[in-house]
Structures are given as structure tokens and as C-alpha cells.
Write a protein that holds these residues in place. Structure first.
Motif, PDB file in Angstrom:
ATOM      1  N   VAL A  89       4.066   5.768  -6.526  1.00 34.53           N
ATOM      2  CA  VAL A  89       3.923   4.668  -7.483  1.00 34.53           C
ATOM      3  C   VAL A  89       5.147   4.577  -8.381  1.00 34.53           C
ATOM      4  CG1 VAL A  89       2.634   3.907  -9.527  1.00 34.53           C
ATOM      5  CG2 VAL A  89       1.406   4.597  -7.459  1.00 34.53           C
ATOM      6  N   LYS A  90       5.617   5.700  -8.871  1.00 30.84           N
ATOM      7  CA  LYS A  90       6.797   5.708  -9.749  1.00 30.84           C
ATOM      8  C   LYS A  90       8.028   5.183  -9.017  1.00 30.84           C
ATOM      9  CE  LYS A  90       5.340   9.354 -12.937  1.00 30.84           C
ATOM     10  NZ  LYS A  90       5.585  10.734 -13.441  1.00 30.84           N
ATOM     11  N   THR A  91       8.167   5.567  -7.768  1.00 35.68           N
ATOM     12  CA  THR A  91       9.308   5.086  -6.983  1.00 35.68           C
ATOM     13  C   THR A  91       9.235   3.576  -6.783  1.00 35.68           C
ATOM     14  OG1 THR A  91       9.489   7.204  -5.816  1.00 35.68           O
ATOM     15  CG2 THR A  91      10.531   5.300  -4.786  1.00 35.68           C
ATOM     16  N   CYS A  92       8.052   3.090  -6.427  1.00 34.80           N
ATOM     17  CA  CYS A  92       7.882   1.659  -6.147  1.00 34.80           C
ATOM     18  C   CYS A  92       8.087   0.815  -7.404  1.00 34.80           C
ATOM     19  CB  CYS A  92       6.498   1.392  -5.560  1.00 34.80           C
ATOM     20  SG  CYS A  92       6.251   2.067  -3.907  1.00 34.80           S
ATOM     21  N   THR A  93       7.490   1.213  -8.493  1.00 35.70           N
ATOM     22  CA  THR A  93       7.638   0.429  -9.721  1.00 35.70           C
ATOM     23  C   THR A  93       9.084   0.452 -10.221  1.00 35.70           C
ATOM     24  OG1 THR A  93       6.861   2.356 -10.996  1.00 35.70           O
ATOM     25  CG2 THR A  93       5.232   0.675 -10.431  1.00 35.70           C
ATOM     26  N   ALA A  94       9.746   1.581 -10.050  1.00 38.35           N
ATOM     27  CA  ALA A  94      11.154   1.657 -10.445  1.00 38.35           C
ATOM     28  C   ALA A  94      12.022   0.742  -9.580  1.00 38.35           C
ATOM     29  CB  ALA A  94      11.645   3.099 -10.338  1.00 38.35           C
ATOM     30  N   ASP A  95      11.592   0.525  -8.331  1.00 44.61           N
ATOM     31  CA  ASP A  95      12.339  -0.350  -7.426  1.00 44.61           C
ATOM     32  C   ASP A  95      11.918  -1.813  -7.545  1.00 44.61           C
ATOM     33  OD1 ASP A  95      13.735   1.791  -6.546  1.00 44.61           O
ATOM     34  OD2 ASP A  95      12.960   1.807  -4.501  1.00 44.61           O
TER      35      ASP A  95
ATOM     36  N   VAL B  85       0.860  -1.192   0.000  1.00 45.56           N
ATOM     37  CA  VAL B  85       0.000   0.000   0.000  1.00 45.56           C
ATOM     38  C   VAL B  85       0.890   1.234   0.000  1.00 45.56           C
ATOM     39  CG1 VAL B  85      -1.787   1.299   1.227  1.00 45.56           C
ATOM     40  CG2 VAL B  85      -1.795  -1.214   1.294  1.00 45.56           C
ATOM     41  N   VAL B  86       0.553   2.205  -0.869  1.00 47.03           N
ATOM     42  CA  VAL B  86       1.207   3.512  -0.826  1.00 47.03           C
ATOM     43  C   VAL B  86       0.181   4.529  -0.346  1.00 47.03           C
ATOM     44  CG1 VAL B  86       2.896   2.955  -2.602  1.00 47.03           C
ATOM     45  CG2 VAL B  86       0.722   3.944  -3.284  1.00 47.03           C
ATOM     46  N   ARG B  87       0.608   5.425   0.539  1.00 42.61           N
ATOM     47  CA  ARG B  87      -0.344   6.329   1.188  1.00 42.61           C
ATOM     48  C   ARG B  87       0.070   7.784   1.013  1.00 42.61           C
ATOM     49  NH1 ARG B  87      -4.130   6.507   5.566  1.00 42.61           N
ATOM     50  NH2 ARG B  87      -3.903   8.367   6.865  1.00 42.61           N
TER      51      ARG B  87
ATOM     52  N   PRO C 251      -1.879   6.913 -16.009  1.00 46.27           N
ATOM     53  CA  PRO C 251      -1.722   5.467 -15.817  1.00 46.27           C
ATOM     54  C   PRO C 251      -1.131   5.083 -14.471  1.00 46.27           C
ATOM     55  CG  PRO C 251      -0.963   6.127 -18.001  1.00 46.27           C
ATOM     56  CD  PRO C 251      -1.207   7.383 -17.239  1.00 46.27           C
ATOM     57  N   ASP C 252      -0.353   5.983 -13.857  1.00 49.43           N
ATOM     58  CA  ASP C 252       0.257   5.668 -12.569  1.00 49.43           C
ATOM     59  C   ASP C 252      -0.763   5.595 -11.434  1.00 49.43           C
ATOM     60  OD1 ASP C 252       3.021   5.467 -13.334  1.00 49.43           O
ATOM     61  OD2 ASP C 252       3.007   7.627 -13.658  1.00 49.43           O
ATOM     62  N   LEU C 253      -2.007   5.971 -11.688  1.00 52.31           N
ATOM     63  CA  LEU C 253      -3.072   5.815 -10.693  1.00 52.31           C
ATOM     64  C   LEU C 253      -3.914   4.564 -10.967  1.00 52.31           C
ATOM     65  CD1 LEU C 253      -4.272   9.525 -10.263  1.00 52.31           C
ATOM     66  CD2 LEU C 253      -2.863   8.161  -8.684  1.00 52.31           C
TER      67      LEU C 253
END
Length: 445
Positions: free
Chosen positions: A219-225, A206-208, A259-261
């Protein structure tokens, strides 16, 4: 803009290898165009094709799986803004919350309730989905002990782990890290540590954030990681906040404007102070994972019923299999009641028949899930259908008489059914609640 099936097909390898699970590349292309398949299922797709197709071929809201085994649940994979446009696919997971400050026997009781409690409605078994354990104590050791208590019940329920402390989550994951728990939550302050933890254990995360821009950045940080399975916590302060933000997220995701949402939405109803209303709001306004304190029996039934209604496909009525059904232990002299295969009609009539304590047969005919009145108006319920059903299911062998009770709303067909079948037709009441009195007064005449 989403590509058409033929445009996608031109970019596929055209091997018809079936490794994607579809018989041909064209079938796979059609599924991709409709957002019903994942591009990664094709092992032979070139990097160039992947870059062209990209996010245009997956459902605008990503499918996320929580938990493992038979009680896992999936959320997301939605393709429409309004249910009447098509249908919503994956019902929200309603998860009961316990805290690590509760006594062990309280935690066990809640866990067993989620494991065992079932509401059967119109032929479907409705259940809650999982257990959320919240780190209220602030102690990693206490939190881990609470998670261990849940797992010792052997309920095999999908866990949601709620803690701001990554050390506490690490300690808890010792007991459930292989069960694909949902981790709550990554924020701007701890996103890197949370991503590392989610990636290590293969967990959805979950990202808050209270702003849409903040969610996009997370979202961008998480997907990049390397953490692709995400759920969005909109951090609403009020019901109004949740409605506005969840609707905005849905619109921006479905239209692919942002799209990131394109991820499922999380709601903690226990935080709102108006829990029953928050659960209902989450069900109807795009909540995908709804965390709540254990609901009273009445509220629990209401929530499960609402969820079933919202997520029943409006284009596919719930249907019973046509055939002969027995109520009680009927014999050769027992009455026969004919009705349609719309599930709500079937179970309503069956309930009243059981209450009447009159053993009988129910002849269910195939009206494609339409109710009696609708089936008569549409021509789906006819004398020929009744005649063919009597023969197909061998009703003549079940009873010694030739009397058939039809629903009151089917009375215009009574004469035609008699002529087509040779059976005497009795017209029953329009209201199923009156069937018991009708049978006691009319059947033996």
C-alpha cells in the motif's frame, strides 16, 4: 484520534463558497467529522490544514469505484465494525469469472447472464455486478481476445482483469482501459510495473500478500507512486485464514490503528473449492469484491438475498409508499385489504393475493416501515391513521361498499376503526398464506 466537527471547522477557510457541495463550511466540517466527505473537496484548504486533518477526516476504509456508467459499483467507505452499530454502506460487488481458455460462446453467455439476470425481491432489483476475465492460458494475445469478446457483448459491465503478466494486462487494456477495470494483482515482485499500468489508465489496483505487513508495504509503495484506489487481497489459504485476516484488517482500519489497511477487501471464491460457502463468507465477513464462477440459479438467489439482508439499514426498514394499490383489475365491488407499509409485509400479502386470483384493493397506511404487530404495539397503527388514510387516498371513490379487511394482528383495533371510519371492519387471518381461502369463503357472505 478523530477530530470533532468544531475542531475541523476552525481549520477550514470559512468562505461558505459551496464548491464542496455543502451550503456552509460548518456543514462540510460535520460531514468530515463523520467520515462522510473527502478533504479534497475543499479547494481553498491550506497545506497546513491538510497536514493537520490528514487521514482523520476521511472514512477509515477508502471508497473505491470500479467501472464506469450505470453499472459501476462502489466499495468501501465503511465506518463501523459491526452492522448493528450503524450500517454497512456499499454492498460487495459479486463478479462472475470467465477464463481466456473458454470458448467465445461460453464467455458471451456468462456476460449476457450478468447483464440481464435480475432477481426482484421486496421491491428491489438485485443483480450481479461485473465480469472477471482470468489469464489462465499464459498468452497475452489469448487474454486480450477474451476481453475483446466480453466487450463486444456491449454489456457495459465493470471488468476485473486477473493476470500475473503485465504484458497481458497491457494487451487487455487496449479494449477496456477507459472503463476503469480493477487490475489484479500487485505483489512484491511486480508492484512497480503494476502501479505504472494502473496510473496510466486510472484503474483501481488489487495488492496481494499473505501477511498484513506485506499488504502495508505494498500500500505504501502504491500510494507513493500515485495509485490511491486500492483493494486488498489477503491471499487466504483457508476459510479460517480469510476470517482472521479480514477481521483483523477491519479492526485495524476502523480504529485507524493501521491506516494503511483502510481499503476494501478482495476475495476469489472460485479458488476455495467451496464456492457457495466462500461467497456467503465474503458477504458477511467484509468481502467487498467477490469473484466467483457463475453460480447455479439457487445459489445465485441465495447470494443476492443474503447480500440484500446484510446491507439493508437496520435503522431504516424498507418501506412502501402509502396509498392504494391494485391487485388484478378490481371494480367497485372488490374487497379492500388494509395493511402497513413495511415492504416485506406488502410483498408477502400481494403475492398471496395474486395467487388467490381475487381482484382487490390494498390500502397501505404509513407505520414508518413497522410490521403490523410492532406497529400495533408501538401505537403507530391506530384508528385515526386508518381514517385519515381512507380520506387522503379517496378510497370511498374506488368502491361502492364500506367494508374493510384488516390484518389478524390488528384485531384489537377493529371496534375503534369502525367507530372512527364508519366502515364495517372484517378481521382477516394472521397468516397471509390463508388470505386466499379467507376471501373465497368470507367476502361474499
Amino acid at each position: 484520534m478523530a477530530l470533532k466537527a468544531l475542531d475541523i471547522y476552525k481549520l477550514l477557510p470559512k468562505k461558505n463558497c459551496k464548491e464542496c457541495g455543502d451550503p456552509t463550511c460548518l456543514t462540510f466540517a460535520m460531514k468530515l467529522a463523520g467520515g462522510k466527505a473527502d478533504l479534497d473537496l475543499c479547494p481553498y484548504l491550506s497545506d497546513e490544514a491538510k497536514s493537520v486533518l490528514g487521514a482523520t477526516t476521511r472514512p477509515p476504509i477508502r471508497l473505491v469505484k470500479i467501472g464506469v456508467g450505470t453499472r459501476n459499483f462502489k466499495v468501501g467507505e465503511e465506518t463501523v465494525l459491526y452492522r448493528h452499530e450503524k450500517t454497512f454502506y456499499h454492498p460487495p460487488g459479486i463478479v462472475f469469472r470467465v477464463t481466456d481458455t473458454m470458448q467465445a460462446d461460453e464467455i458471451v453467455a456468462v456476460t449476457r447472464r450478468v447483464r440481464d439476470e435480475t432477481l426482484t425481491r421486496v421491491g428491489a432489483d438485485l443483480r450481479f455486478n461485473g465480469i472477471a476475465i482470468e489469464n489462465v492460458s499464459g498468452s497475452a494475445e489469448t487474454f486480450a481476445r477474451a476481453v475483446e469478446t466480453v466487450e463486444k457483448v456491449e454489456a457495459h459491465l465493470p471488468p476485473v482483469l486477473i493476470s500475473k503478466d503485465t504484458a497481458a494486462l497491457k494487451a487487455a487494456l487496449v479494449y477496456c482501459g477507459t472503463y476503469r477495470p480493477l487490475l489484479h494483482a500487485a505483489t512484491q515482485e511486480n508492484v512497480k510495473e503494476m502501479c505504472a499500468l494502473a496510473k496510466q489508465h486510472g484503474c483501481p489496483l488489487v495488492v496481494r500478500s499473505g501477511s498484513l505487513d506485506g499488504l502495508v508495504n505494498l500500500v505504501k509503495t502504491c500510494t507513493a507512486d500515485g495509485v490511491p484506489d486500492l483493494v486488498l487481497d489477503l491471499a487466504p489459504g483457508t476459510f479460517g485464514d480469510f476470517i482472521r485476516r479480514s477481521t483483523a484488517v477491519r479492526q485495524l482500519a476502523i480504529t485507524r490503528a493501521v491506516p494503511d489497511l483502510g481499503y476494501p477487501v478482495y476475495l476469489n471464491a472460485a479458488e476455495t473449492g467451496q464456492q457457495d460457502a466462500a461467497v456467503a463468507l465474503g458477504i458477511v465477513k467484509y468481502g467487498s469484491v467477490i469473484v466467483t464462477d457463475p453460480l447455479p440459479v439457487g445459489s445465485a438467489k441465495a447470494a443476492l438475498t443474503l447480500r440484500q439482508n446484510i446491507y439493508t439499514d437496520p435503522q431504516k426498514p424498507i418501506q412502501m409508499n402509502p396509498g392504494i394499490y391494485r391487485v388484478g383489475s378490481p371494480d367497485k365491488d372488490s374487497p379492500v385489504l388494509m395493511t402497513v407499509n413495511f415492504s416485506l409485509t406488502f410483498f408477502t400479502l400481494q403475492g398471496y393475493l395474486e395467487s388467490a386470483r381475487v381482484p382487490c384493493f390494498m390500502l397501505i397506511v404509513d407505520t414508518e416501515g413497522l410490521s403490523v404487530l410492532t406497529a400495533v404495539a408501538a401505537g403507530k397503527l391506530s384508528e385515526m391513521l386508518v381514517r385519515d388514510s381512507i380520506k387522503k387516498f379517496g378510497l370511498e371513490n374506488e368502491v361502492s361498499h364500506r367494508k374493510l379487511i384488516i390484518p389478524g394482528y390488528a384485531s384489537p383495533l377493529s371496534g375503534r376503526i369502525e367507530d372512527a371510519t364508519g366502515w364495517k371492519v372484517l378481521v382477516g387471518p394472521r397468516d397471509a398464506a390463508e388470505i386466499g381461502e379467507y376471501l373465497h369463503e368470507e367476502w361474499k357472505k
